[in-house]
Design a protein around this motif. Structure first.
Motif, PDB file in Angstrom:
ATOM      1  N   GLN A 251       0.819  -1.208   0.000  1.00 44.07           N
ATOM      2  CA  GLN A 251       0.000   0.000   0.000  1.00 44.07           C
ATOM      3  C   GLN A 251       0.859   1.267   0.000  1.00 44.07           C
ATOM      4  O   GLN A 251       0.407   2.335  -0.430  1.00 44.07           O
ATOM      5  N   HIS A 252       2.097   1.158   0.463  1.00 45.68           N
ATOM      6  CA  HIS A 252       3.001   2.308   0.432  1.00 45.68           C
ATOM      7  C   HIS A 252       3.434   2.646  -0.997  1.00 45.68           C
ATOM      8  O   HIS A 252       3.935   3.740  -1.252  1.00 45.68           O
ATOM      9  N   TYR A 253       3.268   1.687  -1.887  1.00 46.25           N
ATOM     10  CA  TYR A 253       3.691   1.882  -3.282  1.00 46.25           C
ATOM     11  C   TYR A 253       2.503   1.668  -4.220  1.00 46.25           C
ATOM     12  O   TYR A 253       2.675   1.190  -5.342  1.00 46.25           O
ATOM     13  N   TYR A 254       1.328   2.052  -3.730  1.00 44.08           N
ATOM     14  CA  TYR A 254       0.101   1.796  -4.487  1.00 44.08           C
ATOM     15  C   TYR A 254       0.158   2.430  -5.879  1.00 44.08           C
ATOM     16  O   TYR A 254      -0.140   1.779  -6.888  1.00 44.08           O
ATOM     17  N   GLY A 255       0.535   3.697  -5.943  1.00 39.12           N
ATOM     18  CA  GLY A 255       0.598   4.383  -7.227  1.00 39.12           C
ATOM     19  C   GLY A 255       1.579   3.746  -8.181  1.00 39.12           C
ATOM     20  O   GLY A 255       1.292   3.546  -9.368  1.00 39.12           O
TER      21      GLY A 255
ATOM     22  N   VAL B  59      13.153   1.412  -9.698  1.00 36.15           N
ATOM     23  CA  VAL B  59      12.892   2.452  -8.700  1.00 36.15           C
ATOM     24  C   VAL B  59      12.299   1.857  -7.424  1.00 36.15           C
ATOM     25  O   VAL B  59      12.709   2.209  -6.307  1.00 36.15           O
ATOM     26  N   ILE B  60      11.353   0.923  -7.575  1.00 36.04           N
ATOM     27  CA  ILE B  60      10.612   0.420  -6.417  1.00 36.04           C
ATOM     28  C   ILE B  60      11.364  -0.657  -5.641  1.00 36.04           C
ATOM     29  O   ILE B  60      11.413  -0.636  -4.401  1.00 36.04           O
ATOM     30  N   ALA B  61      11.932  -1.643  -6.361  1.00 35.29           N
ATOM     31  CA  ALA B  61      12.451  -2.858  -5.722  1.00 35.29           C
ATOM     32  C   ALA B  61      13.437  -2.591  -4.585  1.00 35.29           C
ATOM     33  O   ALA B  61      13.255  -3.121  -3.475  1.00 35.29           O
ATOM     34  N   PRO B  62      14.501  -1.793  -4.788  1.00 35.82           N
ATOM     35  CA  PRO B  62      15.431  -1.566  -3.665  1.00 35.82           C
ATOM     36  C   PRO B  62      14.767  -0.880  -2.477  1.00 35.82           C
ATOM     37  O   PRO B  62      15.058  -1.201  -1.325  1.00 35.82           O
ATOM     38  N   ARG B  63      13.866   0.077  -2.762  1.00 30.37           N
ATOM     39  CA  ARG B  63      13.194   0.795  -1.678  1.00 30.37           C
ATOM     40  C   ARG B  63      12.261  -0.126  -0.898  1.00 30.37           C
ATOM     41  O   ARG B  63      12.190  -0.060   0.338  1.00 30.37           O
TER      42      ARG B  63
ATOM     43  N   SER C  25      12.268 -10.003   3.445  1.00 30.74           N
ATOM     44  CA  SER C  25      12.295  -8.794   2.609  1.00 30.74           C
ATOM     45  C   SER C  25      12.452  -9.144   1.139  1.00 30.74           C
ATOM     46  O   SER C  25      11.788  -8.552   0.273  1.00 30.74           O
ATOM     47  N   THR C  26      13.293 -10.125   0.839  1.00 28.09           N
ATOM     48  CA  THR C  26      13.466 -10.562  -0.552  1.00 28.09           C
ATOM     49  C   THR C  26      12.185 -11.195  -1.083  1.00 28.09           C
ATOM     50  O   THR C  26      11.785 -10.949  -2.230  1.00 28.09           O
ATOM     51  N   SER C  27      11.514 -11.989  -0.261  1.00 25.16           N
ATOM     52  CA  SER C  27      10.308 -12.687  -0.694  1.00 25.16           C
ATOM     53  C   SER C  27       9.140 -11.725  -0.917  1.00 25.16           C
ATOM     54  O   SER C  27       8.318 -11.944  -1.803  1.00 25.16           O
ATOM     55  N   VAL C  28       9.050 -10.655  -0.116  1.00 24.94           N
ATOM     56  CA  VAL C  28       8.019  -9.638  -0.347  1.00 24.94           C
ATOM     57  C   VAL C  28       8.212  -9.022  -1.730  1.00 24.94           C
ATOM     58  O   VAL C  28       7.264  -8.864  -2.508  1.00 24.94           O
ATOM     59  N   ASN C  29       9.463  -8.698  -2.039  1.00 24.60           N
ATOM     60  CA  ASN C  29       9.793  -8.147  -3.355  1.00 24.60           C
ATOM     61  C   ASN C  29       9.430  -9.115  -4.471  1.00 24.60           C
ATOM     62  O   ASN C  29       8.763  -8.761  -5.446  1.00 24.60           O
TER      63      ASN C  29
END
Length: 334
Positions: A26-30, A101-105, A142-146
């Motif tokens: 939800q933090h990266y919804y857009g 842009v998103i993955a590392p963050r 953290s890796t698995s969420v990505n």
């Protein structure tokens, strides 16, 4: 100071894997919506290409007697073909740029919040769990969420788009052909999911055996000086060999089960490839479809096969990622 970085702040992390995923997504919804739109555009451009090719072939066939008019006859489908190929490149690369842009963050945020949560555990909890094991859980989670996000967007979403657009195109060309493809797709996806569920324990045991072997090798190397001192070189080699044999057995069971899945996939892919060709040929012979629809149907079957061929492997990977998240959340988030 940002409240999330305040020493007294404890992140409110869900203890259920899917809620945990949504908490971070939800933090990266857009961004996620943008990536989904771009990936739909890329997949749609790819799957519409056979339609353009079919129209080009149809135009060429209709203009055989007037060769000088071929380019004017196929101007629109040729332009569509070029635009679709250009669109596929632009959409796919734009989506990949968003991922950069998103993955590392995303991974950094999951790691940061899990560590912040871990900081407020009791001393007893920290004493009863190895630091290395906790650090490994944070890294795996953290890796698995990505990877869960990208597997859904870049692996499963294209399959859904490919099958949906293909069935729609075939519906307008020939309803029987579209129904044949729909039944094949449902059968293929259902059996692939079932096989992946059955193979998941074998894949887990293989990975577990490999992890145990790596741990034994590390222990053996760490204690090599003591082994030499007590003249136990042969014993240690034999001890390690037993774990290597277990790893070989577990890996073979997993690889053979995977090979069975591949046999199923190749046979069912052959069914679609040959079945579509023969069915479309018969429909053309009965004057129920045009040459353009015939070419489009055969081309679509090849694209569908290429898209869904590794679906069982993707299911297994997704199960593994969600399992890693469940393990990490189960241990750290209490």
């Amino acid at each position: 100071m940002d409240e999330s970085h305040h020493p007294a702040h404890v992140p409110a992390l869900p203890s259920e894997p899917f809620a945990f995923l949504l908490h971070f997504f939800q933090h990266y919804y857009g961004w996620c919506v943008l990536v989904v739109v771009l990936e739909i555009g890329s997949s749609a451009s790819s799957i519409l290409t056979p339609y353009a090719i079919g129209q080009i072939v149809g135009g060429v066939t209709d203009s055989l007697t007037v060769r000088e008019q071929i380019f004017s006859a196929v101007a629109f489908p040729l332009g569509l073909y070029l635009l679709l190929n250009l669109g596929e490149v632009i959409f796919s690369r734009a989506g990949a740029s968003c991922r950069i842009v998103i993955a590392p963050r995303l991974r950094a945020q999951v790691t940061s919040e899990l560590y912040a949560y871990l900081q407020h555990h009791s001393h007893r909890f920290l004493s009863n769990n190895f630091a290395g094991a906790l650090a490994s859980r944070i890294s795996e989670t953290s890796t698995s969420v990505n990877m869960t996000l990208w597997t859904l967007v870049f692996d499963f979403l294209p399959i859904v788009v490919t099958l949906t657009v293909s069935i729609i195109l075939l519906w307008y060309a020939s309803i029987p052909l579209s129904l044949f493809t729909l039944v094949w797709a449902l059968l293929y996806l259902s059996i692939s999911y079932w096989l992946a569920r059955r193979c998941r324990p074998l894949a887990h045991k293989s990975a577990e055996a490999r992890s145990i072997t790596v741990g034994k090798v590390v222990d053996a190397v760490t204690n090599l000086a003591s082994v030499r001192l007590f003249a136990m070189l042969g014993f240690e080699r034999g001890y390690l060999e037993s774990f290597l044999n277990n790893e070989i057995a577990a890996s073979r069971r997993w690889l053979w089960s995977n090979e069975k899945i591949l046999w199923f996939q190749f046979l069912l892919a052959l069914t679609l490839k040959v079945g579509t060709l023969l069915f479309a040929l018969w429909l053309w012979q009965q004057n129920q479809i045009s040459v353009a629809d015939f070419v489009m149907s055969v081309s679509l079957s090849l694209l569908i096969i290429g898209e869904v061929r590794n679906i069982s492997r993707r299911f297994i990977d997704l199960f593994e990622y969600i399992g890693n998240i469940a393990n990490g959340v189960g241990i750290i988030v209490r």
